[in-house]
Structure formats: structure tokens, C-alpha cells
Scaffold this active site. Sequence first.
Site, mmCIF file in Angstrom:
data_model
loop_
_atom_site.group_PDB
_atom_site.id
_atom_site.type_symbol
_atom_site.label_atom_id
_atom_site.label_comp_id
_atom_site.label_asym_id
_atom_site.label_seq_id
_atom_site.Cartn_x
_atom_site.Cartn_y
_atom_site.Cartn_z
ATOM 1 N N SER A 107 37.749 34.999 26.559
ATOM 2 C CA SER A 107 37.487 34.375 27.851
ATOM 3 C C SER A 107 36.789 33.029 27.715
ATOM 4 O O SER A 107 36.508 32.383 28.713
ATOM 5 C CB SER A 107 36.627 35.311 28.706
ATOM 6 O OG SER A 107 35.509 35.763 27.976
ATOM 7 N N HIS A 114 44.501 35.112 28.389
ATOM 8 C CA HIS A 114 43.301 35.680 28.994
ATOM 9 C C HIS A 114 43.666 36.479 30.238
ATOM 10 O O HIS A 114 43.997 35.922 31.290
ATOM 11 C CB HIS A 114 42.311 34.561 29.337
ATOM 12 C CG HIS A 114 41.055 35.044 29.963
ATOM 13 N ND1 HIS A 114 40.317 34.276 30.847
ATOM 14 C CD2 HIS A 114 40.387 36.227 29.856
ATOM 15 C CE1 HIS A 114 39.263 34.964 31.238
ATOM 16 N NE2 HIS A 114 39.289 36.148 30.661
ATOM 17 N N GLU A 138 45.562 33.659 32.299
ATOM 18 C CA GLU A 138 45.220 32.279 31.953
ATOM 19 C C GLU A 138 45.724 32.032 30.528
ATOM 20 O O GLU A 138 45.262 32.661 29.586
ATOM 21 C CB GLU A 138 43.702 32.145 32.029
ATOM 22 C CG GLU A 138 43.144 30.762 31.929
ATOM 23 C CD GLU A 138 41.627 30.780 32.144
ATOM 24 O OE1 GLU A 138 41.125 29.836 32.774
ATOM 25 O OE2 GLU A 138 40.944 31.724 31.685
ATOM 26 N N ASN A 178 36.325 30.891 33.798
ATOM 27 C CA ASN A 178 34.920 31.095 33.446
ATOM 28 C C ASN A 178 34.109 29.801 33.451
ATOM 29 O O ASN A 178 32.885 29.847 33.591
ATOM 30 C CB ASN A 178 34.805 31.800 32.099
ATOM 31 C CG ASN A 178 35.082 33.285 32.232
ATOM 32 O OD1 ASN A 178 34.663 33.915 33.191
ATOM 33 N ND2 ASN A 178 35.825 33.842 31.294
#
Length: 298
Positions: A122, A143, A155, A193
Site C-alpha cells: 500500500s 494494490h 490501484e 494512502n
Amino acid sequence: MAIAAVDVIGVVGGGQMGSGIAQLAAVAGFGVWLHDTEPSALQRAQKSIVDSIRRLVSKGQISQFAGTSSLNRLRYTSNLEDLRTSDVIIEAIVESEVVKKKLFSELDKIVKESTILASNTSSISITRLASSTSRPSKVVGMHFMNPPPIMKLIEIVRGADTSDEVFMTIKSLAERLGKTVICSQDFPGFIVNRILMPMINEAFYTLYTGVATKEDIDTGMKLGTNHPMGPLQLADFIGLDVCLSILKVLYEGLGDSKYSPCPLLVQYVDAGRLGRKRGLGVYNYQNKTSAVDPLSAL
């Protein structure tokens, strides 16, 4: 542009993310190897997957035949060598660059020359992970959001050397899994993130400095900004140790003090209060009458 055929997927890591990815791939029709070094983790993963697929059947979301076929496509192993015929391997192990590099280095020596190595990291640099292999053009970030069978997003992160063919193959795979794809360049935290973790960190600072209670912080963000769950609830669901690890990557990679982890978050992790998976984080999940269940918001 050519897209490589993908029939067999290897998943490394039998935790919540790995078992969820394995279930998702099996239901989508792929042959799946799920690997974990701990046989007990594989047993828990198998039980979780069987229970989840049975729920899908009981709710009429998939047929009995589809459910049985999905379970038959899943194989479990503690031997990395069993993944050697996989077309794509997705690692979903601990969020540690050192540990992930070691795994990729081992896999690089075992699997086919054509095998794509994908990381569910992540936040960690795909380029640096790829440097531990002899196939940097075949290393990519994939991800998944938690839990993988439910969340609609993947992702994809291209490392410095990720080839166009590998990128398109993984994009096609993600779409076959029924996901919406977003693409990020290889910067710390990627897209989700990079935005999410500062919000969670600020929520911890808000709690740490006594601005409000945890309940009011989460209620404020749920009802005031239409989020399905509050940032502190979400942190518990993700795992406070994972949040801390990502913030450290952001802070070290970008050098901005706004990513410096809140002392309260650090203290909780030091105390073993890692969130829902441990029964205690910001909230107490051991007392079911007072625990807030993040899954109820999904």
C-alpha cells in the site's frame, strides 16, 4: 499491444488480504495457489474462504455449482515451489520492504521466466522491490482495497521498469476480477494512502489533543462528510500497525512533517493495540455490545 494469458494465480500470504484475493480470483474462474509459511494460517484462510463462499451461495449471489467450482479451483500450500507454474503471483504479506524483497528474490528463482510478480503493498516503492529480482520489467504494484471481495477498486502502480505489456496484462486481470482500475506512478503512498493516511493521522491528533471523543470524531466524518465509516474506525479495520508503517514510508519518502505519525498511534501500536484483528485498537472489539464493527458500514 499483447496481453499475456493468465490462467493460474499464486497468492502469498494467508491473512485477510491474501485470503480475500485468493477467494476473488477463484470465484472469477482462475486456478489459485494460496501460500503461507504457517499451516495454521492456511487453515484459518481456508475456513474463512469456505464460509464466505457459502454465504454468497446462500444469498443467491452465485450458484451452488459456481461456489463448489470456486472451492475446487483453490489449492493451499506452505511450499513456495508449488507456485512455480503461476502466471501471476500476488504477494500480500507483511508491509515490510525487507521481507517483501526477500520473498521476490526467492520467487524470482522459482517461477517461470514469463511470470509477473505483483505486490499488494500500500505504500512501498515498486521500483525498489523490483530491484531484488532479475525481472524488473515484470514487477508491478496491484494494490487491492480491504476486503478484496467487496471493495471495487484496484490501484495499479508502475515501477520505473514495468513494461507496457505487464501493465496491460495486470489491468486486464483486474477488470476480469470485476474491479475498477486507477493507475499511479511510483511515489510513496501512491494515490489512495497519500490522501487517506494524513486524514487518519489527523484524526489521531484530534483525539490525542482532546479536541473530541473518538465517537464524535468518527460521527463527525461519517455524517458531516458522508464517509461510510469514521477515520478511527477505518484505522482499526486496516490495522494500526499498517497505518503506522505507511505513515513512516510517507514521512521518510516525502520528508514533510505533516506525515509524522501521531504519538498516540505509535503508543497504541507499541502496546499491541492493533485494531480489529487483535480485538482492541481505538475501539474495544472484545466486548461485542460496545464494539463498533467497521464491516457494518460496508
